[in-house]
Design a protein around this motif. Structure first.
Motif, mmCIF file in Angstrom:
data_model
loop_
_atom_site.group_PDB
_atom_site.id
_atom_site.type_symbol
_atom_site.label_atom_id
_atom_site.label_comp_id
_atom_site.label_asym_id
_atom_site.label_seq_id
_atom_site.Cartn_x
_atom_site.Cartn_y
_atom_site.Cartn_z
ATOM 1 N N MET A 29 31.051 27.343 -10.194
ATOM 2 C CA MET A 29 31.984 28.236 -9.503
ATOM 3 C C MET A 29 31.951 29.628 -10.133
ATOM 4 S SD MET A 29 35.333 25.798 -8.915
ATOM 5 C CE MET A 29 35.214 24.238 -8.035
ATOM 6 N N VAL A 30 31.856 29.658 -11.446
ATOM 7 C CA VAL A 30 31.761 30.946 -12.136
ATOM 8 C C VAL A 30 30.494 31.669 -11.694
ATOM 9 C CG1 VAL A 30 31.475 32.059 -14.384
ATOM 10 C CG2 VAL A 30 33.124 30.189 -14.115
ATOM 11 N N LYS A 31 29.383 30.945 -11.631
ATOM 12 C CA LYS A 31 28.121 31.551 -11.199
ATOM 13 C C LYS A 31 28.249 32.104 -9.787
ATOM 14 C CE LYS A 31 23.127 30.670 -11.003
ATOM 15 N NZ LYS A 31 22.928 31.352 -9.707
ATOM 16 N N TYR A 32 28.927 31.378 -8.916
ATOM 17 C CA TYR A 32 29.161 31.850 -7.553
ATOM 18 C C TYR A 32 29.938 33.165 -7.580
ATOM 19 C CZ TYR A 32 30.773 31.953 -2.689
ATOM 20 O OH TYR A 32 31.038 32.328 -1.386
ATOM 21 N N ALA A 33 30.994 33.215 -8.394
ATOM 22 C CA ALA A 33 31.823 34.425 -8.465
ATOM 23 C C ALA A 33 31.032 35.611 -9.006
ATOM 24 C CB ALA A 33 33.053 34.161 -9.330
ATOM 25 N N VAL A 34 30.115 35.345 -9.928
ATOM 26 C CA VAL A 34 29.265 36.418 -10.473
ATOM 27 C C VAL A 34 28.287 36.901 -9.406
ATOM 28 C CG1 VAL A 34 27.445 36.929 -12.142
ATOM 29 C CG2 VAL A 34 29.485 35.668 -12.864
ATOM 30 N N ASP A 35 27.650 35.965 -8.726
ATOM 31 C CA ASP A 35 26.596 36.313 -7.768
ATOM 32 C C ASP A 35 27.130 36.917 -6.473
ATOM 33 O OD1 ASP A 35 24.773 35.314 -9.569
ATOM 34 O OD2 ASP A 35 24.494 33.389 -8.539
ATOM 35 N N LYS A 36 28.319 36.453 -6.025
ATOM 36 C CA LYS A 36 28.764 36.825 -4.682
ATOM 37 C C LYS A 36 30.075 37.604 -4.625
ATOM 38 C CE LYS A 36 26.285 33.131 -2.340
ATOM 39 N NZ LYS A 36 26.304 32.128 -1.249
ATOM 40 N N LEU A 37 30.832 37.612 -5.724
ATOM 41 C CA LEU A 37 32.140 38.279 -5.683
ATOM 42 C C LEU A 37 32.241 39.444 -6.646
ATOM 43 C CD1 LEU A 37 34.457 35.108 -5.494
ATOM 44 C CD2 LEU A 37 33.588 36.501 -3.597
ATOM 45 N N GLY A 38 31.173 39.745 -7.350
ATOM 46 C CA GLY A 38 31.202 40.872 -8.271
ATOM 47 C C GLY A 38 31.766 40.550 -9.635
ATOM 48 N N GLY A 39 31.706 39.282 -10.043
ATOM 49 C CA GLY A 39 32.239 38.878 -11.340
ATOM 50 C C GLY A 39 31.357 39.320 -12.498
ATOM 51 N N ASP A 40 31.979 39.457 -13.646
ATOM 52 C CA ASP A 40 31.309 39.895 -14.866
ATOM 53 C C ASP A 40 30.993 38.687 -15.739
ATOM 54 O OD1 ASP A 40 30.428 41.035 -17.203
ATOM 55 O OD2 ASP A 40 32.169 42.337 -17.490
ATOM 56 N N PRO A 41 29.721 38.317 -15.907
ATOM 57 C CA PRO A 41 29.400 37.129 -16.717
ATOM 58 C C PRO A 41 29.749 37.294 -18.185
ATOM 59 C CG PRO A 41 27.402 38.359 -16.179
ATOM 60 C CD PRO A 41 28.516 38.973 -15.382
ATOM 61 N N ALA A 42 30.000 38.510 -18.626
ATOM 62 C CA ALA A 42 30.343 38.753 -20.030
ATOM 63 C C ALA A 42 31.838 38.626 -20.296
ATOM 64 C CB ALA A 42 29.863 40.137 -20.460
ATOM 65 N N ARG A 43 32.632 38.454 -19.238
ATOM 66 C CA ARG A 43 34.091 38.354 -19.405
ATOM 67 C C ARG A 43 34.627 37.229 -18.524
ATOM 68 N NH1 ARG A 43 36.754 44.094 -18.557
ATOM 69 N NH2 ARG A 43 35.223 44.197 -16.864
ATOM 70 N N VAL A 44 34.391 35.999 -18.977
ATOM 71 C CA VAL A 44 34.839 34.806 -18.252
ATOM 72 C C VAL A 44 35.746 33.994 -19.166
ATOM 73 C CG1 VAL A 44 34.127 32.720 -17.022
ATOM 74 C CG2 VAL A 44 32.676 34.771 -16.950
#
Length: 299
Positions: free
Chosen positions: A115-130
């Motif tokens: 789900m985190v990967k989805y948010a990074v790839d499609k919602l503009g999430g920051d993988p460095a701040r999870v």
């Protein structure tokens, strides 16, 4: 009449928070059939921090959104809130199987990491701040997520949980319903040395050699569901993972009857491990969202 008005306000706030969640219908990464709900904050930062909020047994994503303030805080601080929804009839998450206790092992923990990967790839999430936070079953899952996916999460905040691996049940599978239940752990009867707990955490992702996520742990002394000895076992586990032994206790912090414990150097916003023992508080410790935001570095 004033009480009725106040209660009506609380109900309205909860309904508003849960209504702000959106079910992500095209999330199908699995491997288990958890539902993914999100709140994309207003004035979203670019890229946006991500907070994964994991509900308790007999709970749900929408219910937890109504019980907590992370949806409103997503608007205030411009982050993405992810609320996983349990596939279990009882609303619990699998923290018992080898699959969920193994990095990319095929359990609920991997589904949430996806789900985190989805948010990074499609919602503009920051993988460095999870970051991840949870209560009861969600607290147990938060410990598991931080243990098995230290490459994904930067910090966790745990309300009334148990150590990662404490609920392991031999033969439990990622698909069984309900997930395994470990009475000895829940009753606070399962104790290990700090080294043993730490070795368990390291075994969930044996190839990892990066920086471990920071941990904040809350537990009530009157917890009759996941009993209070689990607090010290969690502190033993993570202090070993961090290689910390020195600690400082401060009474009546942040409120009367609570004791704050900081391991190693630093403050509540910089230390690797911080604990809060809540005298007389049962299951679960009420969420301290402002403290979570500060611990995650979002406030």
């Amino acid at each position: 009449m004033k009480l009725q008005t106040a209660l009506a306000g609380v109900v309205a706030l909860a309904a508003t928070a849960s209504a702000q969640l959106t079910k992500v219908n095209d999330f199908n990464a699995g491997p288990t059939k958890l539902g993914m709900y999100v709140k994309v904050g207003k004035n979203l930062k670019t890229p946006a921090p991500i907070v994964v909020a994991v509900h308790h047994c007999q709970g749900s994503a929408t219910g937890y959104a109504g019980e907590t303030r992370y949806t409103q805080l997503a608007d205030q601080y411009g982050f993405i809130a992810i609320y996983p929804n349990s596939k279990s009839g009882g609303g619990c998450f699998d923290v018992a199987s080898t699959a969920t206790l193994t990095h990319n092992g095929g359990g609920d923990s991997q589904t949430i990491a996806n789900m985190v990967k989805y948010a990074v790839d499609k919602l503009g999430g920051d993988p460095a701040r999870v970051y991840t936070v949870g209560s009861s079953s969600g607290a147990m899952m938060t410990n598991v997520l931080v243990a098995a996916y230290p490459d994904v999460f930067k910090a966790g905040s745990v309300y009334s949980g148990v150590p990662a691996g404490c609920f392991y049940v031999q033969g439990a599978t990622a698909t069984q319903d309900p997930p395994g239940w470990a009475n000895s752990c829940a009753n606070g009867q399962l104790t290990k040395t700090a080294q043993q707990w730490g070795d368990m955490v390291r075994s969930y992702y044996p190839g990892f050699n990066g920086t471990r996520p920071r941990m904040q742990i809350f537990h009530g002394t009157a917890d009759n569901t996941l009993r209070y000895p689990n607090y010290q076992e969690q502190l033993k586990e993570w202090s070993n993972v961090f290689g910390l032994t020195a600690k400082k206790d401060t009474a009546n912090t942040p409120k009367s009857g609570w004791t704050q414990t900081i391991y190693g150097d630093g403050t509540t916003t910089t230390a690797q491990l911080v604990g809060y023992s809540a005298q007389g508080v049962g299951h679960s410790v009420p969420q301290q969202e402002a403290m979570d935001m500060a611990f995650f570095g979002l406030a």
